[in-house]
Design an enzyme around this catalytic site. Sequence first.
Site, PDB file in Angstrom:
ATOM      1  N   ASP A 172       0.833  -1.205   0.000  1.00 57.83           N
ATOM      2  CA  ASP A 172       0.000   0.000   0.000  1.00 57.83           C
ATOM      3  C   ASP A 172       0.868   1.255   0.000  1.00 57.83           C
ATOM      4  O   ASP A 172       0.551   2.242  -0.649  1.00 57.83           O
ATOM      5  CB  ASP A 172      -0.904   0.014   1.231  1.00 57.83           C
ATOM      6  CG  ASP A 172      -1.878  -1.142   1.213  1.00 57.83           C
ATOM      7  OD1 ASP A 172      -2.346  -1.510   0.122  1.00 57.83           O
ATOM      8  OD2 ASP A 172      -2.159  -1.698   2.290  1.00 57.83           O
ATOM      9  N   ASN A 191      -5.530   8.539   1.058  1.00 57.89           N
ATOM     10  CA  ASN A 191      -6.026   7.960   2.309  1.00 57.89           C
ATOM     11  C   ASN A 191      -6.606   9.026   3.229  1.00 57.89           C
ATOM     12  O   ASN A 191      -7.720   8.920   3.683  1.00 57.89           O
ATOM     13  CB  ASN A 191      -4.878   7.307   3.102  1.00 57.89           C
ATOM     14  CG  ASN A 191      -4.643   5.857   2.742  1.00 57.89           C
ATOM     15  OD1 ASN A 191      -5.469   5.226   2.097  1.00 57.89           O
ATOM     16  ND2 ASN A 191      -3.502   5.324   3.156  1.00 57.89           N
ATOM     17  N   ALA A 198      -6.889   2.563   7.183  1.00 58.82           N
ATOM     18  CA  ALA A 198      -5.482   2.830   7.508  1.00 58.82           C
ATOM     19  C   ALA A 198      -5.366   3.495   8.891  1.00 58.82           C
ATOM     20  O   ALA A 198      -5.910   2.989   9.867  1.00 58.82           O
ATOM     21  CB  ALA A 198      -4.868   3.664   6.390  1.00 58.82           C
ATOM     22  N   TYR A 199      -4.683   4.609   8.984  1.00 58.57           N
ATOM     23  CA  TYR A 199      -4.468   5.321  10.253  1.00 58.57           C
ATOM     24  C   TYR A 199      -5.811   5.549  10.961  1.00 58.57           C
ATOM     25  O   TYR A 199      -5.933   5.380  12.184  1.00 58.57           O
ATOM     26  CB  TYR A 199      -3.785   6.658   9.935  1.00 58.57           C
ATOM     27  CG  TYR A 199      -3.090   7.366  11.069  1.00 58.57           C
ATOM     28  CD1 TYR A 199      -3.184   6.936  12.396  1.00 58.57           C
ATOM     29  CD2 TYR A 199      -2.306   8.505  10.810  1.00 58.57           C
ATOM     30  CE1 TYR A 199      -2.532   7.613  13.417  1.00 58.57           C
ATOM     31  CE2 TYR A 199      -1.654   9.178  11.829  1.00 58.57           C
ATOM     32  CZ  TYR A 199      -1.777   8.741  13.133  1.00 58.57           C
ATOM     33  OH  TYR A 199      -1.132   9.420  14.124  1.00 58.57           O
ATOM     34  N   ASN A 200      -6.810   5.938  10.200  1.00 59.53           N
ATOM     35  CA  ASN A 200      -8.141   6.188  10.747  1.00 59.53           C
ATOM     36  C   ASN A 200      -8.634   5.030  11.625  1.00 59.53           C
ATOM     37  O   ASN A 200      -9.194   5.232  12.696  1.00 59.53           O
ATOM     38  CB  ASN A 200      -9.118   6.429   9.584  1.00 59.53           C
ATOM     39  CG  ASN A 200     -10.562   6.509  10.047  1.00 59.53           C
ATOM     40  OD1 ASN A 200     -10.968   7.459  10.680  1.00 59.53           O
ATOM     41  ND2 ASN A 200     -11.329   5.460   9.737  1.00 59.53           N
TER      42      ASN A 200
HETATM   43  P1  NAP Z   1       3.790   2.560   6.885  1.00 62.13           P
HETATM   44  O1  NAP Z   1       3.967   3.205   8.217  1.00 62.13           O
HETATM   45  O2  NAP Z   1       4.828   1.673   6.348  1.00 62.13           O
HETATM   46  O3  NAP Z   1       2.387   1.798   6.780  1.00 62.13           O
HETATM   47  C1  NAP Z   1       1.394   1.700   7.633  1.00 62.13           C
HETATM   48  C2  NAP Z   1       0.572   0.429   7.317  1.00 62.13           C
HETATM   49  O4  NAP Z   1      -0.664   0.863   6.751  1.00 62.13           O
HETATM   50  C3  NAP Z   1       1.178  -0.543   6.290  1.00 62.13           C
HETATM   51  O5  NAP Z   1       0.964  -1.859   6.713  1.00 62.13           O
HETATM   52  C4  NAP Z   1       0.410  -0.234   5.018  1.00 62.13           C
HETATM   53  O6  NAP Z   1       0.342  -1.350   4.114  1.00 62.13           O
HETATM   54  C5  NAP Z   1      -0.948   0.074   5.606  1.00 62.13           C
HETATM   55  N1  NAP Z   1      -1.869   0.859   4.769  1.00 62.13           N
HETATM   56  C6  NAP Z   1      -1.648   1.972   4.013  1.00 62.13           C
HETATM   57  N2  NAP Z   1      -2.787   2.391   3.453  1.00 62.13           N
HETATM   58  C7  NAP Z   1      -3.766   1.538   3.867  1.00 62.13           C
HETATM   59  C8  NAP Z   1      -5.159   1.455   3.626  1.00 62.13           C
HETATM   60  N3  NAP Z   1      -5.806   2.341   2.865  1.00 62.13           N
HETATM   61  N4  NAP Z   1      -5.856   0.454   4.240  1.00 62.13           N
HETATM   62  C9  NAP Z   1      -5.248  -0.437   5.038  1.00 62.13           C
HETATM   63  N5  NAP Z   1      -3.924  -0.402   5.308  1.00 62.13           N
HETATM   64  C10 NAP Z   1      -3.196   0.573   4.729  1.00 62.13           C
HETATM   65  O7  NAP Z   1       3.546   3.761   5.840  1.00 62.13           O
HETATM   66  P2  NAP Z   1       3.095   3.628   4.318  1.00 62.13           P
HETATM   67  O8  NAP Z   1       3.148   2.207   3.885  1.00 62.13           O
HETATM   68  O9  NAP Z   1       3.812   4.684   3.563  1.00 62.13           O
HETATM   69  O10 NAP Z   1       1.555   4.070   4.445  1.00 62.13           O
HETATM   70  C11 NAP Z   1       1.172   5.368   4.787  1.00 62.13           C
HETATM   71  C12 NAP Z   1      -0.081   5.261   5.582  1.00 62.13           C
HETATM   72  O11 NAP Z   1       0.224   4.747   6.855  1.00 62.13           O
HETATM   73  C13 NAP Z   1      -0.775   6.568   5.867  1.00 62.13           C
HETATM   74  O12 NAP Z   1      -1.623   6.954   4.812  1.00 62.13           O
HETATM   75  C14 NAP Z   1      -1.517   6.261   7.148  1.00 62.13           C
HETATM   76  O13 NAP Z   1      -2.875   5.903   6.891  1.00 62.13           O
HETATM   77  C15 NAP Z   1      -0.822   5.059   7.726  1.00 62.13           C
HETATM   78  N6  NAP Z   1      -0.350   5.331   9.081  1.00 62.13           N
HETATM   79  C16 NAP Z   1      -0.873   4.584  10.087  1.00 62.13           C
HETATM   80  C17 NAP Z   1      -0.540   4.841  11.387  1.00 62.13           C
HETATM   81  C18 NAP Z   1      -1.188   4.028  12.456  1.00 62.13           C
HETATM   82  O14 NAP Z   1      -1.953   3.118  12.105  1.00 62.13           O
HETATM   83  N7  NAP Z   1      -0.938   4.314  13.719  1.00 62.13           N
HETATM   84  C19 NAP Z   1       0.364   5.860  11.703  1.00 62.13           C
HETATM   85  C20 NAP Z   1       0.896   6.594  10.647  1.00 62.13           C
HETATM   86  C21 NAP Z   1       0.518   6.321   9.340  1.00 62.13           C
HETATM   87  P3  NAP Z   1       1.646  -1.982   3.400  1.00 62.13           P
HETATM   88  O15 NAP Z   1       2.285  -2.823   4.459  1.00 62.13           O
HETATM   89  O16 NAP Z   1       1.080  -2.824   2.283  1.00 62.13           O
HETATM   90  O17 NAP Z   1       2.487  -0.830   2.937  1.00 62.13           O
END
Ligand code: NAP
Length: 284
Positions: free
Chosen positions: A56, A129, A170-172
């Site tokens: 993703d 996202n 995702a983060y949400n």
């Molecule tokens: P990352 O920190 O490596 O990834 C966060 C995780 O979110 C990865 O496992 C990624 O999948 C997954 N992901 C991304 N978009 C998704 C979606 N729409 N639905 C379900 N899972 C999703 O960063 P990244 O891979 O560059 O992704 C950026 C995203 O990370 C941001 O858009 C934000 O939503 C998310 N994020 C989450 C948190 C949290 O959950 N606490 C904190 C910061 C950011 P893959 O393993 O396939 O890459």
Amino acid sequence: MVSIMYKKENVYIYSNPLPVSLDLKKVLTEKLQKAGFNVIPELQKDTSLIFCIGGDGTLLHLVHELNFPTAPIAGINTGHLGFFQDTSPDRIDEMIDNYKQGNFYIQNLRTLKATIQHEGKISKWYGMNEMIVKGNVGCTVHLSISIGQNFIEHFSGDGILLSTPAGSTAYNYSLGGGLVDPSLEILQVTPIAPMNTNAYRSFTSSLFLPADKYLFIKPERKDAHVRMQADGFTREYNHVDTIMIGYSSTTLHMLKSRDFDFWKKVKEKFLGNDNANFSETEER
Ligand code: NAP
Ligand code: MN
């Protein structure tokens, strides 16, 4: 003799730099060429399909690097979660066949636009996202939040996240936000660690807005330093007056197998495959 010249379709392959992805890119390039496609080294206006090899995170990089492209995107997961990615490396022959036969469907995903007024300028930024507004690292941020013309709350806490349905998983989701079927056009406003005390009162649950509404965010403290995050990327702004966030006019098009179903994917990726099945034809 009449000969008909068929123009080969241009396809572009985007990959993350991991060896497993780059190896797959070579294999995919050969298979596509054999199947009669023109694999181009750079995205062009007449590109009919973009392959995305990675997870993703790779898709989010693609979308930002290629400036929210209009061509459909077909994802092949070599990443961790791969929620967005439609297929796996062992199924690329099937994917090429299905594409050639028109045996797929297109999932349209609307994107977000933030318009930031700061230091007498206007900056624009887009997200697939989510868009997040936070303050200085480690500090609470105080924001005045309006929905359209209506003032809603003084928010205090870590920040405010605006998620698309595609970003709802995702983060949400980690913040306790709701999962939204991406066929709906809904904006979800999710607070990040909201304070809710006698000193500060903020909503503690997500708010769901219709697609035509905008969220207006005004920093309440003087220096008005704001850290914004979109899809894992960060930008900082000083002396921010107002940030307006809502749907943009840009839609992304994801190529999906016929058997794709959002809720099936949620179950598979978040809960595993061991839940009991029930039938849709069951009496209500
Ligand atoms: P990352 O920190 O490596 O990834 C966060 C995780 O979110 C990865 O496992 C990624 O999948 C997954 N992901 C991304 N978009 C998704 C979606 N729409 N639905 C379900 N899972 C999703 O960063 P990244 O891979 O560059 O992704 C950026 C995203 O990370 C941001 O858009 C934000 O939503 C998310 N994020 C989450 C948190 C949290 O959950 N606490 C904190 C910061 C950011 P893959 O393993 O396939 O890459
Ligand atoms: Mn990632």
